[in-house]
Structures are given as C-alpha cells and as structure tokens.
Write a protein that holds these residues in place. Structure first.
Motif, PDB file in Angstrom:
ATOM      1  N   TYR A 127     -86.000  85.655  18.347  1.00  0.00           N
ATOM      2  CA  TYR A 127     -87.438  85.628  18.096  1.00  0.00           C
ATOM      3  C   TYR A 127     -87.795  84.815  16.856  1.00  0.00           C
ATOM      4  CZ  TYR A 127     -87.239  89.601  21.306  1.00  0.00           C
ATOM      5  OH  TYR A 127     -87.000  90.414  22.384  1.00  0.00           O
ATOM      6  N   GLN A 128     -86.791  84.473  16.057  1.00  0.00           N
ATOM      7  CA  GLN A 128     -87.023  83.723  14.827  1.00  0.00           C
ATOM      8  C   GLN A 128     -87.007  82.219  15.113  1.00  0.00           C
ATOM      9  OE1 GLN A 128     -83.980  84.991  12.114  1.00  0.00           O
ATOM     10  NE2 GLN A 128     -84.424  87.175  12.398  1.00  0.00           N
ATOM     11  N   PRO A 129     -87.801  81.447  14.378  1.00  0.00           N
ATOM     12  CA  PRO A 129     -87.821  79.989  14.593  1.00  0.00           C
ATOM     13  C   PRO A 129     -86.488  79.348  14.219  1.00  0.00           C
ATOM     14  CG  PRO A 129     -89.752  80.723  13.358  1.00  0.00           C
ATOM     15  CD  PRO A 129     -88.805  81.881  13.394  1.00  0.00           C
ATOM     16  N   VAL A 130     -86.112  78.340  14.975  1.00  0.00           N
ATOM     17  CA  VAL A 130     -84.918  77.570  14.641  1.00  0.00           C
ATOM     18  C   VAL A 130     -85.218  76.653  13.463  1.00  0.00           C
ATOM     19  CG1 VAL A 130     -83.168  75.975  15.521  1.00  0.00           C
ATOM     20  CG2 VAL A 130     -84.278  77.587  17.072  1.00  0.00           C
ATOM     21  N   LEU A 131     -86.337  75.955  13.563  1.00  0.00           N
ATOM     22  CA  LEU A 131     -86.755  75.012  12.531  1.00  0.00           C
ATOM     23  C   LEU A 131     -88.272  74.915  12.568  1.00  0.00           C
ATOM     24  CD1 LEU A 131     -85.720  72.956  10.400  1.00  0.00           C
ATOM     25  CD2 LEU A 131     -85.803  71.209  12.197  1.00  0.00           C
ATOM     26  N   TRP A 132     -88.911  75.213  11.449  1.00  0.00           N
ATOM     27  CA  TRP A 132     -90.365  75.248  11.373  1.00  0.00           C
ATOM     28  C   TRP A 132     -90.912  76.184  12.448  1.00  0.00           C
ATOM     29  CZ3 TRP A 132     -88.620  69.825  11.049  1.00  0.00           C
ATOM     30  CH2 TRP A 132     -88.507  69.415   9.718  1.00  0.00           C
TER      31      TRP A 132
END
Length: 313
Positions: A127-132
């Motif tokens: 659920y967390q962004p990979v990049l930005w």
C-alpha cells in the motif's frame, strides 16, 4: 497476521511448484516417449483456465481500496493476460511451432516473489508508494502490459512473419490466419457490454464470479483452437457458447431478468459445466474411438521418428 503470513508463504510454495512442474512435464513426457496431443491439450488447456486464478489471486493482495486495483481495471488487465496467452497458440496455428515467450516466465517468477515478500512483510507493504506517488499496483500493472506488448506480441508477429517469408506458413489467406481471434474478440465484446451496460453494476457486485465466467469461456475457446492446431483442421469462426451468452447479456442489460446476480451465477455454472463436458467428451472420444483422431497417430509417429533421429537410426 501469523495466519495470513503462513497462507501467503503456502501460496508462494504451491505457485512455485506449479510453475516448475508446468515447465518440466513436457520434457519428461518427451524423454519417456509418452508425449501425446491429449497430454498437450490438457497441459495448455488447463493453463488457459488457470489465467483467471493467477490474475485474481495476485491482485487480491493489493485489494480494492485507495491504493488497490479497481474491479474494472482488473477486468481489462485480465483480458491483456488472456490475449497474451492465446497469441502463442494463434502463432502455432499458423506456423506449426509453439514458441513460449519469456514474458510468461517473467510473470510467473514475479508472482511467486510477490507471495513470498507478502508472507514476510505483510500486505501493508504494497500500500506504500514505491517512488513519490507511484504505487506497487501501478508497477505491477505496467509490467503485465509491457510484457504483453513489448515481448509476447512482437515475438509472435516476428515468428509468423518469418514463417511467411520462408513459405512455411500454414494459412496463406489473411482471413484464415486471423480467424482464431474472432471468437475471443466477440467474447470480449459481449462480456464488456455486460460490464458497461449492467443495470446493477454487476462487476462491482460479483467481480470474482464474473472473472471466472469470462476466464472459463475463454478457456473453452482456447481448447478448441488447440485441438485445431494439433489436428491441422480449420478453426471454427464462431464458438457456439457465444450465442447463449449474447442472449444472457441481453436479458441482463434490458432488465428482462429481475435478479442479475442470480443470472450471472446460473450462466457461470452453465459455462463451467459446458467446458468440463467438452474436456470429458474429447477424452472419451479419444479413448473409445481412436480411429477418429488420425492426428494422434501422426503425432506418435513423429515422436518415434524424432527418437530414431536422436539415436542415429
């Protein structure tokens, strides 16, 4: 949490074993001189049915929330996977040779790794962004589409073009060459019409059942194509399953049937039973009336001849 981690690790191990066994079964059959068209039909026929389960289970990790995947998006992703699958068999239908692209192996290894990582860090990691603002679900979706249109599709077109230039193409007519795509294309049109014009938004209400129905109908069409390519017979322009399906969709979108969900359940059951009946009928016909399957005898002769060549006879 511990229970979920164990489940994801179990999925990883089972998926990896499935991938490995799917890769070695053909080699083992050829090594023991037990390769038959019936085995090939079961191998690739079950693979075509498994596409729906691969896609649905791996995307269930990302969920349907804000950082998840919408059911409509997943529906079109499923069709990208199905299109990639039938490309290889369309290629064999025209060239007589089945080339399995690297995209399949890449996707299987990636899915297995997703299960393994999930069993260790949990689903919250995805659920967390990979990049930005780029999410893992976006990265995974990009990988599937990229593999399909930059690896699978170009390789299939290249191999067909190569066969055309060497005059080994089995179907010289453009219509005959692309005939295997007609039934899958019509299946896509009919099922998408149900998604778009559904009065109760059936895909939001019953996504898994709808995916199962589409995937099973696609597997039925694919199995018939596999039989045609093995028997060197002409692919039928229209699968009979599409006719009642068109009627079902018409009943659903016009509101003739009161409960759209019940209609979907009944039609899904009918499609599954029809697909199983087709498989059983092919096996029974091969077992009871082998003379009606001359292509099996030719295939066995080719296998024996190949073994003789390897032995230096």
């Amino acid at each position: 949490r511990c229970h979920h981690s164990f489940l994801k690790f179990w999925l990883h191990s089972q998926f990896w074993m499935t991938f490995v066994q799917d890769g070695v079964d053909g080699k083992q059959a050829r090594r023991t001189n037990s390769s038959t068209p019936l085995g090939e039909l079961f191998d690739h026929g079950l693979d075509s049915w498994a596409c729906i389960f691969f896609v649905a289970t791996v995307y269930s990790i990302f969920g349907r929330g804000e950082s998840g995947v919408g059911v409509v998006t997943l529906y079109y992703i499923l069709w990208v996977v199905l299109f990639s699958f039938i490309l290889s068999h369309w290629e064999k239908y025209n060239t007589g040779i089945l080339f399995l692209p690297w995209g399949y192996d890449i996707s299987q290894v990636t899915i297995s790794l997703v299960y393994l990582v999930t069993s260790v860090v949990g689903v919250e990691k995805w659920y967390q962004p990979v990049l930005w603002h780029l999410l893992y679900r976006d990265l995974f979706t990009f990988m599937i589409i990229a593999c399909s249109f930059t690896v699978t599709l170009p390789m299939s077109l290249y191999n067909v073009l190569k066969a055309h230039r060497s005059n080994t193409l089995k179907h010289s007519s453009l219509y005959e060459a692309f005939l295997p795509f007609l039934s899958p294309f019509l299946l896509f049109i009919v099922s998408t019409a149900w998604v778009v014009f559904s009065p109760s938004n059936i895909l939001e209400q019953q996504p898994r059942i709808f995916y199962l129905m589409v995937g099973t109908a696609f597997a039925n069409v694919t199995c018939k194509l596999i039989v045609c390519q093995m028997s060197n017979t002409r692919c039928q322009p229209l699968s009979w399953l599409l006719l009642p399906m068109a009627a079902v969709v018409l009943f659903a979108v016009t509101g003739i049937v009161a409960s759209e969900t019940q209609l979907l359940y009944l039609w899904t059951a009918a499609v599954i039973l029809a697909h199983i009946h087709y498989g059983v009928s092919v096996v029974r016909a091969h077992t009871l009336r082998p003379s009606e399957f001359p292509f099996i005898q030719r295939k066995r002769h080719c296998v024996r001849r190949r073994e003789e060549v390897y032995a230096g006879v």
